[in-house]
Design a protein around this motif. Structure first.
Motif, short mmCIF file in Angstrom:
data_model
loop_
_atom_site.label_atom_id
_atom_site.label_comp_id
_atom_site.label_asym_id
_atom_site.label_seq_id
_atom_site.Cartn_x
_atom_site.Cartn_y
_atom_site.Cartn_z
N ALA A 82 0.80 -1.23 0.00
CA ALA A 82 0.00 0.00 0.00
C ALA A 82 0.83 1.28 0.00
N ALA A 83 2.10 1.17 -0.39
CA ALA A 83 2.94 2.36 -0.48
C ALA A 83 2.74 3.10 -1.80
N GLY A 84 2.13 2.44 -2.77
CA GLY A 84 1.92 3.04 -4.09
C GLY A 84 2.93 2.59 -5.14
N LYS A 85 3.68 1.53 -4.85
CA LYS A 85 4.74 1.06 -5.74
C LYS A 85 4.26 0.77 -7.16
N THR A 86 3.20 0.00 -7.27
CA THR A 86 2.74 -0.43 -8.59
C THR A 86 2.24 0.76 -9.41
N THR A 87 1.36 1.55 -8.85
CA THR A 87 0.80 2.69 -9.58
C THR A 87 1.89 3.66 -9.98
N VAL A 88 2.73 4.03 -9.05
CA VAL A 88 3.80 5.01 -9.32
C VAL A 88 4.79 4.44 -10.34
N SER A 89 5.17 3.18 -10.19
CA SER A 89 6.15 2.57 -11.10
C SER A 89 5.61 2.48 -12.52
N GLN A 90 4.35 2.07 -12.64
CA GLN A 90 3.76 1.98 -13.98
C GLN A 90 3.71 3.35 -14.65
N LEU A 91 3.27 4.36 -13.92
CA LEU A 91 3.18 5.71 -14.50
C LEU A 91 4.57 6.25 -14.85
N PHE A 92 5.52 6.06 -13.96
CA PHE A 92 6.89 6.53 -14.17
C PHE A 92 7.50 5.84 -15.40
N ALA A 93 7.35 4.52 -15.49
CA ALA A 93 7.90 3.77 -16.63
C ALA A 93 7.25 4.22 -17.94
N GLN A 94 5.94 4.35 -17.93
CA GLN A 94 5.22 4.77 -19.14
C GLN A 94 5.66 6.16 -19.57
N LYS A 95 5.76 7.07 -18.62
CA LYS A 95 6.12 8.46 -18.92
C LYS A 95 7.51 8.57 -19.56
N HIS A 96 8.44 7.71 -19.13
CA HIS A 96 9.82 7.81 -19.61
C HIS A 96 10.19 6.74 -20.63
#
Length: 169
Positions: free
Chosen positions: A20-34
């Motif tokens: 529940a730290a937000g790893k999946t959501t943040v990682s997916q968005l970060f990877a997609q953005k870059h």
């Protein structure tokens, strides 16, 4: 004990933290953005268990196991990412496994924030096992120079921006 960055790693950004730290959501968005390759350790957990069992270092069906997933993750990325930068995230990404070098960071809620997020996900559920992971990650981070983002009160966008800032070269 935590690892130093390993020379033989492909270009990997490790993002860890408790449930529940937000790893999946943040990682997916970060990877997609870059334009990075996204790899979820959690999504490969059963495959890792089967491979570890075949290698004789795990008993299939006995739980997630405490074997070293890092070699399997790196092998998967080398065969799938074709030299691209990979963002690797998941509950199994611990400081002891991923290291605490410049290519690793940790999303950490307070215990209270984690419990609130877990309760939001699963009202009335038993969250003790997931809270245990908070203590594990926290204990492995103690005394290191690890990069930690405290996620309490942050939006997803704010956390993605904090990840970008920490990883600026």
């Amino acid at each position: 004990m935590t690892r130093e960055s390993e020379v033989d790693d492909p270009d990997i950004i490790w993002i860890g933290g408790p449930a529940a730290a937000g790893k999946t959501t943040v990682s997916q968005l970060f990877a997609q953005k870059h334009g990075y390759f996204y790899y979820s350790v959690d999504a490969h957990a059963f495959d890792h268990e089967k491979r570890a069992a075949a290698a004789g270092i795990h008993v299939l069906g006995s739980g997630p196991g405490d074997f070293d997933r890092r070699p399997m993750i790196i092998e998967d990325i080398r065969s799938s990412a074709a030299g691209a930068t990979a963002v690797v995230e998941g509950a199994f990404v611990t400081p002891a496994m991923a290291g605490v070098g410049e290519n690793a960071l940790w999303l950490m809620p307070s215990k209270e924030e984690q419990l609130a997020r877990l309760e939001h996900r699963n009202p009335g559920g038993n969250h003790e096992g997931r809270v245990w992971g908070w203590g594990l990650v926290r204990s492995q981070l103690e005394g290191t120079g690890a990069r930690v983002i405290v996620v309490d009160g942050q939006t997803v966008d704010q956390t993605v921006m904090a990840v970008e800032k920490l990883l600026e070269k």
